[in-house]
Design an enzyme around this catalytic site. Structure first.
Site, PDB file in Angstrom:
ATOM      1  N   CYS A  90      72.839  57.311  15.524  1.00 15.94           N
ATOM      2  CA  CYS A  90      72.465  56.253  16.472  1.00 15.94           C
ATOM      3  C   CYS A  90      73.741  55.887  17.236  1.00 15.94           C
ATOM      4  O   CYS A  90      74.631  56.719  17.369  1.00 15.94           O
ATOM      5  CB  CYS A  90      71.854  55.052  15.746  1.00 15.94           C
ATOM      6  N   GLN A  91      73.841  54.677  17.712  1.00 16.97           N
ATOM      7  CA  GLN A  91      75.028  54.289  18.465  1.00 16.97           C
ATOM      8  C   GLN A  91      76.210  53.964  17.556  1.00 16.97           C
ATOM      9  O   GLN A  91      77.327  54.378  17.807  1.00 16.97           O
ATOM     10  CB  GLN A  91      74.724  53.098  19.389  1.00 16.97           C
TER      11      GLN A  91
END
Length: 121
Positions: A90-91
């Site tokens: 993810c980020q």
């Protein structure tokens, strides 16, 4: 009596936070450097999943990663094979950690979370 209640509240808060943010048992953790090495090997049978939003994914993603947003993952696990390794990013590593936990509960055996996510990539 107030001290006991305060201590109990603190203990419950710590337990809650630990359960939310502690690494999930049985989920592998790798760095982005290790991810790069894994991708260079082109190991067969690895499924790469990016659980960020479509907008985040469109803005910047790693070639070979399939975008399945975290909010949709529970309903889309059928798109993944439980017999193959799953690498999740993810980020920052928070959503992918949640996704890893979800996949483990759904019966996926070999799940790997990328620590630091795209921010570390």
């Amino acid at each position: 009596m107030d001290v006991v209640i305060n201590v109990l509240i603190v203990v419950l808060a710590v337990a809650f936070l630990w359960s939310r943010f502690a690494p999930t048992k049985g989920v592998n953790q790798i760095t982005t450097a290790q991810l790069g090495e894994l991708m260079k090997t082109k190991k067969a049978g690895v499924q790469y999943v990016d659980v960020r939003t479509p907008g985040e994914y469109k803005g910047n993603h790693i070639k070979g990663f399939k975008n399945i947003p975290l909010q949709q993952l529970a309903n889309r696990t059928g798109e993944l094979s439980q017999d193959k390794d799953v690498v999740v990013i993810c980020q920052s590593g928070m959503r992918s950690s949640q996704a890893s936990k979800l996949l483990k509960k759904a019966g996926f055996n070999n799940v790997t979370n990328v620590k630091g996510g795209m921010s570390a990539w």
